[in-house]
Motif scaffolding. Sequence first.
Motif, PDB file in Angstrom:
ATOM      1  N   HIS A  74      81.677  47.886  97.525  1.00 47.17           N
ATOM      2  CA  HIS A  74      80.925  48.226  98.733  1.00 47.17           C
ATOM      3  C   HIS A  74      81.207  47.202  99.818  1.00 47.17           C
ATOM      4  CE1 HIS A  74      78.256  45.415  96.675  1.00 47.17           C
ATOM      5  NE2 HIS A  74      77.468  45.335  97.724  1.00 47.17           N
ATOM      6  N   HIS A  76      79.502  44.998 101.705  1.00 51.10           N
ATOM      7  CA  HIS A  76      78.700  43.827 102.062  1.00 51.10           C
ATOM      8  C   HIS A  76      79.556  42.559 102.101  1.00 51.10           C
ATOM      9  CE1 HIS A  76      74.461  45.603 101.129  1.00 51.10           C
ATOM     10  NE2 HIS A  76      74.887  45.905 102.332  1.00 51.10           N
ATOM     11  N   SER A 109      74.613  49.948 109.721  1.00 56.84           N
ATOM     12  CA  SER A 109      74.911  48.641 109.163  1.00 56.84           C
ATOM     13  C   SER A 109      73.737  47.693 109.351  1.00 56.84           C
ATOM     14  CB  SER A 109      76.159  48.053 109.820  1.00 56.84           C
ATOM     15  OG  SER A 109      75.936  47.842 111.190  1.00 56.84           O
ATOM     16  N   PHE A 113      76.577  43.457 106.575  1.00 60.43           N
ATOM     17  CA  PHE A 113      77.664  44.422 106.658  1.00 60.43           C
ATOM     18  C   PHE A 113      78.974  43.751 107.059  1.00 60.43           C
ATOM     19  CE2 PHE A 113      79.893  47.464 109.536  1.00 60.43           C
ATOM     20  CZ  PHE A 113      80.148  48.484 108.636  1.00 60.43           C
ATOM     21  N   THR A 145      74.126  50.819  98.911  1.00 60.98           N
ATOM     22  CA  THR A 145      74.781  51.184 100.162  1.00 60.98           C
ATOM     23  C   THR A 145      75.238  52.631 100.015  1.00 60.98           C
ATOM     24  OG1 THR A 145      76.968  50.451  99.421  1.00 60.98           O
ATOM     25  CG2 THR A 145      75.611  48.837 100.624  1.00 60.98           C
ATOM     26  N   SER A 146      75.492  53.265 101.134  1.00 63.80           N
ATOM     27  CA  SER A 146      75.876  54.681 101.074  1.00 63.80           C
ATOM     28  C   SER A 146      77.279  54.876 100.519  1.00 63.80           C
ATOM     29  CB  SER A 146      75.781  55.301 102.470  1.00 63.80           C
ATOM     30  OG  SER A 146      76.622  54.611 103.375  1.00 63.80           O
ATOM     31  N   HIS A 148      78.705  52.928  97.971  1.00 65.92           N
ATOM     32  CA  HIS A 148      78.878  52.109  96.770  1.00 65.92           C
ATOM     33  C   HIS A 148      79.622  52.858  95.666  1.00 65.92           C
ATOM     34  CE1 HIS A 148      77.990  49.562  93.321  1.00 65.92           C
ATOM     35  NE2 HIS A 148      77.578  48.633  94.149  1.00 65.92           N
ATOM     36  N   ASP A 177      71.166  52.261 105.880  1.00 65.50           N
ATOM     37  CA  ASP A 177      72.345  52.466 105.029  1.00 65.50           C
ATOM     38  C   ASP A 177      71.939  52.677 103.573  1.00 65.50           C
ATOM     39  OD1 ASP A 177      75.110  52.624 104.458  1.00 65.50           O
ATOM     40  OD2 ASP A 177      75.048  50.566 103.719  1.00 65.50           O
ATOM     41  N   GLY A 178      70.994  51.888 103.089  1.00 66.33           N
ATOM     42  CA  GLY A 178      70.489  52.080 101.741  1.00 66.33           C
ATOM     43  C   GLY A 178      69.564  53.281 101.667  1.00 66.33           C
TER      44      GLY A 178
END
Length: 285
Positions: A74, A76, A109, A113, A145-146, A148, A177-178
């Motif tokens: 992801h 991050h 984000s 991000f 996260t979207s 992942h 995002d989550g």
Amino acid sequence: MAEPPYGIPIGLEPLVARVLAPNPSPFTFTGTQSYLVGTDTLAVIDPGPDDAAHHGALLQAIGARQVTAILITHHHRDHSPGARALAAATGAPIIGAAPFVGEDAATRSDASFDADYRPDRVLADGEAIEGEGWTLEAVATPGHTSNHLAFALRESGALFSGDHVMGWSTSVVSPPDGNMGQYIASLEKLLGRSDRIYYPGHGDIVEAPQRMVRGMLGHRKQREGQILRRLAAGPERIEPLVAGMYAGLDERLLPAARQSVLAHLIDLDARGLVRQEDGVWSSRP
């Protein structure tokens, strides 16, 4: 307590070694764990932050071997930025989680991000990357996260679970995002799999993954129940909800707790169980 073994490759099984990045924090535990998969040719999973010491440690662990893929769970900043220096040094493509583009990136984000994340190839659920003696299959696990992804090592039954399932704490789910509904659905998806062991982005190896996932689902249901019981007693803003649910929590973690409660509220609203008006949340009749 001994200092964690930063920068030292540790063999976990014949095809897997781990290198720990020196970026400990309340959100990363002892640091981000990068994984080397393979023997003569390698995939590197989550090369971690943009950190010169960790980059050097990865190159030393790789040695003369060829890196054929850099895989990202992801976007991050503790997982993906190191991919750029590693790609420049090895010539390997960056593959895995999708990037954010256009207006979506700005709205979805947050401070963690990696705005410069640009993979060479995006993997869909079930797509695989192959190397000499190893096959890594993408397992879509959105929620933290979207975008992942987890990666399943077919040859050994191991799953590199990123931040979806960690070995020290539950994941933060931070809207927009989550997404809590997606996060719970992804946990249920993993519960239906038969992976032998999880290698997470942070924390200990998960040696009983089914038990861990069941526990995480139970924890989320418990949090959901707390929210519903409090709102059944009367409308509340999110701040007193968080204060009541997370009494005694380290103050540094309260913003993350607030985001997880917000994620639960958004999910409950989508399911028709609560509603929000002018920042006040209440049960639906």
